[in-house]
Motif scaffolding. Structure first.
Motif, short mmCIF file in Angstrom:
data_model
loop_
_atom_site.label_atom_id
_atom_site.label_comp_id
_atom_site.label_asym_id
_atom_site.label_seq_id
_atom_site.Cartn_x
_atom_site.Cartn_y
_atom_site.Cartn_z
N ARG A 157 0.81 -1.21 0.00
CA ARG A 157 0.00 0.00 0.00
C ARG A 157 0.84 1.26 0.00
N ASP A 158 2.03 1.20 0.55
CA ASP A 158 2.85 2.40 0.67
C ASP A 158 4.08 2.40 -0.23
N ARG A 210 9.48 3.68 3.68
CA ARG A 210 8.32 4.45 3.21
C ARG A 210 8.55 5.94 3.45
N GLN A 219 6.38 8.23 4.36
CA GLN A 219 5.73 8.75 5.57
C GLN A 219 6.62 8.58 6.80
N LEU A 242 8.96 11.43 6.95
CA LEU A 242 8.30 12.66 7.38
C LEU A 242 8.01 12.60 8.88
N ASP A 243 7.72 11.41 9.40
CA ASP A 243 7.46 11.23 10.83
C ASP A 243 8.70 11.48 11.67
N ARG A 256 -0.67 7.26 -0.20
CA ARG A 256 -1.83 7.70 0.58
C ARG A 256 -1.28 8.64 1.63
N ALA A 257 -2.12 9.54 2.13
CA ALA A 257 -1.61 10.53 3.08
C ALA A 257 -2.65 10.79 4.15
#
Lengths: 341, 341
Positions: free
Chosen positions: A22-23, A45, A47, A50-51, A89-90
């Motif tokens: 999915r990512d 990934r 995200q 960014l985390d 996805r976000a």
């Protein structure tokens, strides 16, 4: 030892390769978009990065420097068709309408004035973010009668930004810049707006550029929270738009993010959009068909250009001052959605 | 060997404990909300489970059965105050307004008729989903003049649902049920709606119940895509609402999800909301203050009940037919947001 070029010490390009998950799989891409390298060992990934930006991004940058020097050991040819959206996805996709010329055109075509507060308070809507299209994915729609339209936009991806942040503080929270094709179904708009709850069905899945870049990667083209480059939109092989994305962006990205932050925090991985890039000089063309139809209505009383049909293609790209593609191109074909029982 | 109770073979309750990370730690909670058990070894985050439901949920259910039998070896006391939202952040939060009595009241108070198509086509807006409040978290607002209001709602969490899914197909995609407090800033609504882009700043971070439950966990109370139980709203210790959530929900959750799916897919982990629970029988009270003010306006020409002030509390809960809390309670206090430079 860390290699840095002057003024580009935070420069890098990132993409997400499709791998059936999915990512997807995070890759670092070379400045010329020729080669890429999996970020394995740093992060899988985007995200995740960014985390935990302060810890992970310097490691990705080291890899980026090595890749740009041609010294990365497992580099491979970068193929945009392999890409998902950088964030497949976000957790947030909030889109503004920061080019007021676009808003003015739409209103003028239906003989409505522009309220003065539109110049002080940005218009923004909350978009769906659970499912984005890859940059070269077909765009599936159940009906060609929905008024299928592209919208060429600039977007940013944020880190954490505090509740009540000022536009200047919000600018500091920008991590990445991308292009977007904010697909819109124009004939579904009037009924939805009449209900008063804003856009919903008229805003299907959005596509983003193959590559997301740090503001530093843009060098001097990133100024005042705006990207000072030309947005090129090519519809069925015809270049229909060459709009300047910088000077006429009435609200910069810091202002758009601060608008979101008025009543809540913005969390890492939020995508904030500029809205359709639009210039007062009509000779520069258009970044969405609706605008062309507005101009036709103003000039001749009615729209002449039809919206997109099945089989139509749209290409959205932005070149740097060196003439090379910065983000890679969004290249999509409009196709019928598969029927369901 | 897998233990199953009749009619409850997919029954379980899940929650997310705060652990300092962005997504928290998944726990399985006993039916009576007395004990819990970390899902370690199965999955660490709820989104992970939704991404791979068919593989992971049976394992969680086995743990749930063991826990409910009092045989789980590392069970501990369940403390709702330790909970984040079951999904501390999500890829989608789309909220409907499925109780048309609420819509009618709002319109009647400003002497507007109800268009007939409102009965066929659900109203829905796209909410922000990058940052949710935990069920017992304070709700911070920069100003008490914004018209701070709670909204007691039922929500579902979906798996993947296809583009063009019918309401019946969409019902099959429902994985979990939760309660929500959809905080609303009423005095920011008119200006935002006048701009035509829908709700945005007037919808700050939403809070969800401590526990998310599978539809099977609700037994007979889950029927026709609706939860047939009573929504209790208690404001500053006074029970102001005891509204039936079932019979007057004009659009069931399958219809709401299908509305989203008209032009796009819905992906795993999407949260879909019912809107404020509302009954025609005014003696049942209210699930948001705005509705009370509408009734006052209809009856006496003007609203009398003020919106929430700093220090106010709201408790939102739903009891099962056995009289016990199904989801645990949302218990929040309104507090001033910390000032920023």
């Amino acid at each position: 030892m860390k290699a840095c070029k002057p003024n580009h010490n935070g420069a890098m390009k990132l993409a997400t390769y499709k791998d059936g998950s999915r990512d997807g799989q995070l890759v670092v891409v070379s400045r010329d978009l020729a080669t890429a390298h999996f970020a394995t060992g740093i992060a899988s990934r985007l995200q995740q990065v960014l985390d935990d930006w302060n810890f992970l991004s310097p490691q990705l940058q080291d890899l980026s420097v090595t890749l740009n020097q041609g010294k990365a050991r497992h580099a491979f040819e970068f193929v945009p068709e392999m890409c998902a959206s950088p964030l497949p996805r976000a957790y947030q996709w909030a889109d503004g309408s920061a080019y007021l010329n676009h808003v003015e055109l739409v209103r003028a075509s239906r003989k409505a004035d522009m309220p003065s507060h539109f110049r002080e308070d940005p218009m923004m809507y909350q978009g769906g973010s659970d499912d984005f299209l890859g940059p070269c994915d077909d765009a599936p729609f159940a009906s060609a009668d929905w008024g299928i339209d592209f919208e060429s936009e600039v977007t940013v991806v944020t880190g954490d930004v505090a509740n009540g942040a000022t536009p200047e503080q919000a600018l500091e929270g920008i991590r990445l810049v991308m292009l977007a094709n904010d697909w819109s179904l124009r004939h579904l708009v009037p009924a939805e707006l009449a209900k008063g709850f804003g856009f919903f069905q008229c805003k299907p899945a959005t596509a983003f550029s193959p590559v997301a870049v740090t503001p530093d990667e843009l060098g001097d083209a990133w100024q005042g929270g705006r990207v000072h480059l030309t947005m090129e939109s090519t519809w069925n092989g015809v270049k229909v738009g060459q709009c300047e994305a910088g000077p006429e962006m009435n609200f910069h990205f810091g202002q758009l993010i601060a608008h979101v932050c008025k009543t809540r925090r913005v969390r890492a991985g939020s995508i904030i959009g500029s809205g359709t890039v639009s210039n007062k000089d009509w000779s520069r063309g258009y970044s969405c068909i609706a605008e062309k139809r507005c101009i036709e209505t103003i000039e001749g009383g009615e729209p002449k250009t039809p919206y997109m049909q099945f089989g139509d293609t749209i290409r959205i790209e932005m070149n740097g001052r060196d003439g090379h593609s910065v983000f890679g191109a969004i290249v999509q074909k409009v196709v019928p959605a598969r029927r369901r029982a």
